[in-house]
Design an enzyme around this catalytic site. Structure first.
Site, PDB file in Angstrom:
ATOM      1  N   GLU A  92     115.812  71.235  62.174  1.00 45.96           N
ATOM      2  CA  GLU A  92     115.831  71.922  60.886  1.00 45.96           C
ATOM      3  C   GLU A  92     115.841  70.945  59.724  1.00 45.96           C
ATOM      4  O   GLU A  92     116.424  69.864  59.811  1.00 45.96           O
ATOM      5  CB  GLU A  92     117.092  72.790  60.783  1.00 45.96           C
ATOM      6  CG  GLU A  92     117.072  73.921  61.776  1.00 45.96           C
ATOM      7  CD  GLU A  92     118.317  74.792  61.702  1.00 45.96           C
ATOM      8  OE1 GLU A  92     118.331  75.821  62.381  1.00 45.96           O
ATOM      9  OE2 GLU A  92     119.257  74.433  60.974  1.00 45.96           O
ATOM     10  N   CYS A 105     117.630  67.891  52.897  1.00 44.29           N
ATOM     11  CA  CYS A 105     118.599  67.543  53.924  1.00 44.29           C
ATOM     12  C   CYS A 105     117.814  67.365  55.222  1.00 44.29           C
ATOM     13  O   CYS A 105     117.192  68.314  55.704  1.00 44.29           O
ATOM     14  CB  CYS A 105     119.607  68.677  54.018  1.00 44.29           C
ATOM     15  SG  CYS A 105     120.781  68.479  55.354  1.00 44.29           S
ATOM     16  N   CYS A 112     123.217  66.875  68.920  1.00 37.58           N
ATOM     17  CA  CYS A 112     124.205  65.849  68.570  1.00 37.58           C
ATOM     18  C   CYS A 112     125.207  65.738  69.707  1.00 37.58           C
ATOM     19  O   CYS A 112     125.593  66.737  70.311  1.00 37.58           O
ATOM     20  CB  CYS A 112     124.937  66.231  67.282  1.00 37.58           C
ATOM     21  SG  CYS A 112     126.137  64.993  66.759  1.00 37.58           S
ATOM     22  N   CYS A 116     131.661  68.221  67.778  1.00 39.03           N
ATOM     23  CA  CYS A 116     132.577  68.922  66.871  1.00 39.03           C
ATOM     24  C   CYS A 116     132.447  70.427  67.139  1.00 39.03           C
ATOM     25  O   CYS A 116     131.346  70.982  67.051  1.00 39.03           O
ATOM     26  CB  CYS A 116     132.248  68.609  65.412  1.00 39.03           C
ATOM     27  SG  CYS A 116     132.100  66.842  65.083  1.00 39.03           S
ATOM     28  N   CYS A 119     130.691  73.120  64.766  1.00 41.60           N
ATOM     29  CA  CYS A 119     129.322  72.834  64.318  1.00 41.60           C
ATOM     30  C   CYS A 119     128.317  73.356  65.345  1.00 41.60           C
ATOM     31  O   CYS A 119     128.425  73.046  66.536  1.00 41.60           O
ATOM     32  CB  CYS A 119     129.175  71.330  64.142  1.00 41.60           C
ATOM     33  SG  CYS A 119     127.474  70.790  63.934  1.00 41.60           S
ATOM     34  N   CYS A 336     121.796  74.967  60.454  1.00 44.19           N
ATOM     35  CA  CYS A 336     122.681  75.116  61.589  1.00 44.19           C
ATOM     36  C   CYS A 336     124.123  75.244  61.149  1.00 44.19           C
ATOM     37  O   CYS A 336     125.028  74.627  61.701  1.00 44.19           O
ATOM     38  CB  CYS A 336     122.530  73.955  62.582  1.00 44.19           C
ATOM     39  SG  CYS A 336     122.197  72.381  61.831  1.00 44.19           S
TER      40      CYS A 336
HETATM   41  N1  SAH Z   1     126.759  64.275  61.817  1.00 38.88           N
HETATM   42  C1  SAH Z   1     126.934  64.035  60.443  1.00 38.88           C
HETATM   43  C2  SAH Z   1     125.866  64.651  59.579  1.00 38.88           C
HETATM   44  C3  SAH Z   1     125.414  66.031  59.954  1.00 38.88           C
HETATM   45  S1  SAH Z   1     126.629  67.298  59.814  1.00 38.88           S
HETATM   46  C4  SAH Z   1     128.314  64.453  59.986  1.00 38.88           C
HETATM   47  O1  SAH Z   1     129.027  65.087  60.766  1.00 38.88           O
HETATM   48  O2  SAH Z   1     128.671  64.097  58.879  1.00 38.88           O
HETATM   49  C5  SAH Z   1     126.624  67.568  58.049  1.00 38.88           C
HETATM   50  C6  SAH Z   1     127.897  68.187  57.496  1.00 38.88           C
HETATM   51  O3  SAH Z   1     127.990  69.582  57.876  1.00 38.88           O
HETATM   52  C7  SAH Z   1     129.155  67.546  58.026  1.00 38.88           C
HETATM   53  O4  SAH Z   1     130.053  67.353  56.954  1.00 38.88           O
HETATM   54  C8  SAH Z   1     129.665  68.574  58.997  1.00 38.88           C
HETATM   55  O5  SAH Z   1     131.034  68.437  59.268  1.00 38.88           O
HETATM   56  C9  SAH Z   1     129.315  69.845  58.297  1.00 38.88           C
HETATM   57  N2  SAH Z   1     129.349  71.041  59.135  1.00 38.88           N
HETATM   58  C10 SAH Z   1     129.066  71.151  60.439  1.00 38.88           C
HETATM   59  N3  SAH Z   1     129.219  72.429  60.860  1.00 38.88           N
HETATM   60  C11 SAH Z   1     129.609  73.130  59.774  1.00 38.88           C
HETATM   61  C12 SAH Z   1     129.917  74.500  59.568  1.00 38.88           C
HETATM   62  N4  SAH Z   1     129.873  75.382  60.562  1.00 38.88           N
HETATM   63  N5  SAH Z   1     130.279  74.881  58.322  1.00 38.88           N
HETATM   64  C13 SAH Z   1     130.328  73.984  57.297  1.00 38.88           C
HETATM   65  N6  SAH Z   1     130.040  72.687  57.435  1.00 38.88           N
HETATM   66  C14 SAH Z   1     129.689  72.262  58.667  1.00 38.88           C
HETATM   67 FE1  SF4 Z   2     127.346  66.134  65.162  1.00 40.98          FE
HETATM   68 FE2  SF4 Z   2     127.825  68.451  63.999  1.00 40.98          FE
HETATM   69 FE3  SF4 Z   2     129.836  66.757  64.427  1.00 40.98          FE
HETATM   70 FE4  SF4 Z   2     127.950  66.189  62.536  1.00 40.98          FE
HETATM   71  S1  SF4 Z   2     129.408  67.878  62.534  1.00 40.98           S
HETATM   72  S2  SF4 Z   2     128.791  64.816  64.125  1.00 40.98           S
HETATM   73  S3  SF4 Z   2     126.131  67.092  63.535  1.00 40.98           S
HETATM   74  S4  SF4 Z   2     128.604  67.769  66.013  1.00 40.98           S
END
Ligand code: SAH
Ligand code: SF4
Length: 356
Positions: A92, A105, A112, A116, A119, A336
């Site tokens: 995306e 973005c 990944c 987390c 996410c 996502c």
């Molecule tokens: N992996 C990197 C960049 C991609 S994630 C990182 O974690 O920073 C980009 C941002 O989206 C991160 O701050 C992540 O914590 C946040 N994010 C992931 N899932 C989310 C969700 N369900 N709601 C809001 N922010 C989210």
């Molecule tokens: Fe990976 Fe999502 Fe964690 Fe960013 S927030 S490091 S994309 S699992």
């Protein structure tokens, strides 16, 4: 085994020159300028012949096949779902239009590995790294879309699917191309990381001083271990030291990202812990707050709008600047569930909205 041809935005000037050995040298410059400065698709490069266009397209095909394009209700966010030519994986890309800038973005990996739980990308797991060309192509496609709306792409945030610092080489090459060939200044480029400490150290040695965003989400190890499992390897003390060193080396503001999860990391205690960490840095870190986007694999919800404002005012009372990001495009499942980098809550005026 057949190898997949190099994709267009992975091809170097030497690769293109080798394809046209009988052409004068300046042709390569013309092609390069058309692709990166003028953001033209190959079939629109009018100063080379039709047969050269065909040869170029066949030797170096584009990577991203557009599957769907969605526009949010406000008409200021466009989400592209692409399929990678090599392997067919979905990624995306999101274009966000503001009054004063147009930001894309980009994803850096298909999936990944960081796991987390909140996410959607983390829930799906890791598929493969993107090449630098596949990252650059996302920026080019978004810039082309922005140009249709008479807007110029001004900012790139590496905050889509994937962990940029787990794919450091291609991300660095993409940053250099976006800066050097497309012409976006380093201060308008932001790399977001979950907190991979050796990666932040490497980032501080890059020649370009990009902005650093760190996805903090918790200010104590016990909670961060749960939300962001990589914290067990690189706990907060190590992460903060790496941020300090980055600031010192690059003199760029560090931003902390904080997805507010109701009842999990949105209490006054959490605000205090966050403020403490911000103030360990000089100048203090800036905070981006975003209510958690709902995802299928995580039951807890995002904090309410009122509570998000309350959390921001706690921080402000402790002298920490926080921006509440609009949850752009919840209606289109933007990025996502992890839509990046807005800085305004107010609706954004865009002209020619009907064109989006
Ligand atoms: N992996 C990197 C960049 C991609 S994630 C990182 O974690 O920073 C980009 C941002 O989206 C991160 O701050 C992540 O914590 C946040 N994010 C992931 N899932 C989310 C969700 N369900 N709601 C809001 N922010 C989210
Ligand atoms: Fe990976 Fe999502 Fe964690 Fe960013 S927030 S490091 S994309 S699992």
């Amino acid at each position: 085994m057949t190898t997949s041809p190099l994709s267009l935005y992975d091809a170097t000037q030497e690769d293109i020159a080798a394809l046209f050995p009988n052409e004068p040298k300046y042709r390569v410059g013309q092609i390069w300028q058309a692709l990166y400065e003028k953001l033209k698709p190959v079939d629109a490069i009018s100063n080379i012949s039709a047969s050269m266009r065909q040869q170029l397209a066949e030797a170096f095909p584009v990577s991203l096949q557009l599957q769907t394009e969605q526009v949010n209700a406000d008409g200021d966010t466009v989400k592209f779902l692409f399929q990678l030519r090599n392997g067919g994986h979905p990624i995306e890309t999101v274009l966000m239009l503001y009054a004063d800038r147009a930001t894309v973005c980009v994803s850096t990996q298909a999936g990944c590995a960081m796991g987390c739980g909140f996410c959607a990308t983390g829930q799906a797991g890791f598929t493969r790294h993107l090449t630098s060309g596949e990252i650059v192509e996302q920026a080019v496609r978004a810039a082309q879309r922005a140009a249709h709306l008479e807007r110029r792409l001004s900012n790139v945030v590496f905050m889509g699917m994937g962990e940029p610092l787990a794919n450091e080489g291609p991300v660095r090459a993409a940053v250099e191309k976006i800066h050097g060939d497309i012409g976006i200044s380093a201060r308008h480029l932001t790399v977001s990381t979950v907190g991979i400490v050796p990666g932040i150290k490497t980032l501080s040695k890059w020649p370009l001083p990009v902005n650093l965003a760190v996805s903090l989400h918790a200010g104590r190890n016990e909670l961060r271990d749960e939300l962001v499992p990589i914290n067990k390897r690189y706990p907060l003390e190590m992460l903060m030291k790496a941020c300090e060193d980055y600031l010192y080396a690059k003199n760029r503001r560090v931003t902390f990202e904080w997805a507010l999860i109701a009842g999990v990391n949105d209490t006054d205690r959490d605000a205090e812990e966050l403020a403490e960490l911000c103030k360990q840095l000089t100048p203090s870190a800036h905070v981006n707050l975003i209510p958690l986007n709902p995802t299928p694999g995580y039951l807890t919800q995002g904090s309410s709008g009122n509570h998000v404002r309350q959390f921001a005012s706690w921080l402000e009372d402790m002298g920490v600047n926080a921006t509440v990001r609009r949850n752009r495009g919840t209606d289109i499942d933007a990025a996502c569930g992890q839509l990046a980098a807005g800085q305004h809550i107010s609706p954004v005026e865009i002209t020619r909205r009907e064109d989006i």
